[in-house]
Design a protein around this motif. Structure first.
Motif, mmCIF file in Angstrom:
data_model
loop_
_atom_site.group_PDB
_atom_site.id
_atom_site.type_symbol
_atom_site.label_atom_id
_atom_site.label_comp_id
_atom_site.label_asym_id
_atom_site.label_seq_id
_atom_site.Cartn_x
_atom_site.Cartn_y
_atom_site.Cartn_z
ATOM 1 N N ARG A 319 0.907 -1.335 -0.072
ATOM 2 C CA ARG A 319 0.023 0.085 -0.147
ATOM 3 C C ARG A 319 0.895 1.321 -0.036
ATOM 4 N NH1 ARG A 319 -5.370 -1.113 1.815
ATOM 5 N NH2 ARG A 319 -5.653 -2.982 2.388
ATOM 6 N N ARG A 396 3.888 1.996 -7.180
ATOM 7 C CA ARG A 396 3.220 0.796 -7.280
ATOM 8 C C ARG A 396 2.502 0.340 -8.606
ATOM 9 N NH1 ARG A 396 -1.888 1.409 -4.824
ATOM 10 N NH2 ARG A 396 -1.700 -0.721 -4.142
ATOM 11 N N GLY A 412 -6.448 -1.208 -1.792
ATOM 12 C CA GLY A 412 -5.619 -0.084 -1.414
ATOM 13 C C GLY A 412 -4.999 0.949 -1.953
#
Length: 413
Positions: A319, A396, A412
């Motif tokens: 996350r 990410r 997330g």
């Protein structure tokens, strides 16, 4: 020795200790070649230790024997340090107690390795003195209670030196030579990644066991079990005596590539030490060191980041960037692997998207802040023109693109 504040005292203890301190001047004066008026005990002890230090540095066996009860035998400090390239050795007396035949002295040792240390390393020492033939000599020297050991406390030290630095070890000397060969490759690899103003030399200590590794680092063996090497030294400019300490038991479990990776990683820490500060997050310092080691010996990303690859395959992408606590050696090996891999890939993202020079500039910019609050945000803005939230989202997504899986589109996001 100083009595602990607030601790219990037996009746008469303080008086006996005061008398011992006052009597030490007379006791040591009896061992001086030219007796004169009694001087403060600390000055007399200091003079003895000054002669001891000079004899060790100059390798004057006769002068050493005049200060050390064990002489130059194979188990003596003289013999154990014979191969150590000492450039400085000096004691500062901090406390002393004595009776009629023995004395115990606390001192701070400041020593330098020749060609390696820009400033002295310090160590708290305990020296036991004995009176023989009317003279006082050192019977034994060891780490003070609660202080880390020095390598020569653990046995005779062997040395390998080169333009890349120095490896010192008490274990099997074939192992010391093997570490030296890896250090010779690690220094240019770290320099290629970092550049900048650093000594381009490294000092590696190779003790004989996990227990001895822990003793050098002032910790318990369980804290270093499975850790192949650790870099010691305080962050900041003018840092004295950076050392890489190898845990021979964990190091022996690695293959050749793994050993080289570990040593290059730790050497990168040495290279960046002067600009690493309280504000530097571990994802950046550990990630940069891994980036330096990986770029010296590249492999497919999924093979180099198996823990994160597996997490993404399960639909469990991280996350947020790894927090400092994620790098703790608390027994969760998979979580620790994900933290290191995440930090490395964050640094790789910066190098890929903004360029290696911007990665180095980011590292310097964060470290220039005196405190953590706002440092990372300011550095990301000033160097990369982004925010922590934007950078995390980009990281990410990068994981998803490079390692497969849902990446930034998973839970997330």
């Amino acid at each position: 020795m100083t009595e602990p504040d607030g601790g219990p005292r037996r009746p008469g203890t303080l008086g006996r200790r005061q008398a011992a301190r006052l009597g030490l001047a007379a006791l040591l004066t009896a061992g001086c070649a030219s007796p004169g008026p009694a001087a403060p005990a600390r000055e007399l002890v200091a003079a003895l230790l000054d002669r001891r230090a000079a004899a060790l540095l100059e390798r004057d066996a006769r002068a050493w024997a005049a200060t050390d009860a064990s002489g130059t035998g194979p188990d003596s400090l003289w013999a154990r340090t014979a191969a150590v390239p000492l450039g400085g050795w000096a004691y500062e007396v901090t406390g002393a107690e004595a009776d009629s035949a023995t004395a115990t002295v606390e001192a701070t040792l400041r020593y330098r390795l020749r060609d390696e240390d820009p400033a002295p390393a310090t160590a708290r020492r305990l020296l036991h003195l004995v009176r023989r033939d009317g003279r006082w000599r050192v019977r034994a020297e060891q780490a003070a209670p609660g202080a880390p050991e020095q390598l020569w406390d653990q046995g005779t030290v062997g040395a390998r030196r080169g333009k890349w630095g120095t490896v010192l070890g008490t274990g099997e000397q074939d192992g010391v030579r093997a570490v030296a060969r890896l250090a010779e490759r690690a220094v240019p690899a770290a320099d290629d990644a970092w550049g900048g103003d650093w000594a381009r030399r490294v000092v590696v200590l190779v003790p004989g066991s996990l227990a001895e590794t822990a003793a050098l680092l002032g910790g318990e063996p369980d804290a270093y079990r499975g850790v192949a090497a650790v870099t010691t030294g305080s962050p900041g400019p003018g840092t004295p005596a950076d050392r890489i300490v190898v845990n021979p038991e964990a190091y022996a479990e690695l293959d050749d590539r793994g050993r080289q990776f570990v040593l290059t990683h730790e050497t990168a820490h040495v290279a960046t030490r002067s600009v690493t500060g309280p504000a530097t997050p571990l994802w950046l310092s550990e990630g940069f060191a891994d980036w330096a080691a990986h770029r010296a010996a590249p492999r497919p990303l999924t093979a180099s980041a198996p823990a994160l690859t597996a997490a993404l395959a399960r639909g469990e992408p991280p996350r947020a960037l790894p927090a400092d606590d994620d790098f703790a050696f608390d027994g969760d090996a998979d979580a620790l692997d994900r933290a290191y891999e995440g930090g490395w890939l964050a640094c790789r993202l910066v190098a890929d998207r903004w360029g290696p020079d911007r990665l180095r500039a980011l590292y310097r910019a964060v470290g220039a802040h005196g405190e953590r609050n706002g440092a990372e945000q300011a550095a990301l803005r000033d160097v990369l023109g982004t925010t922590p939230a934007e950078f995390t989202a980009a990281w990410r997504a990068y994981l998803g693109e490079r390692l497969g899986g849902s990446g930034g589109r998973g839970p997330g996001a």
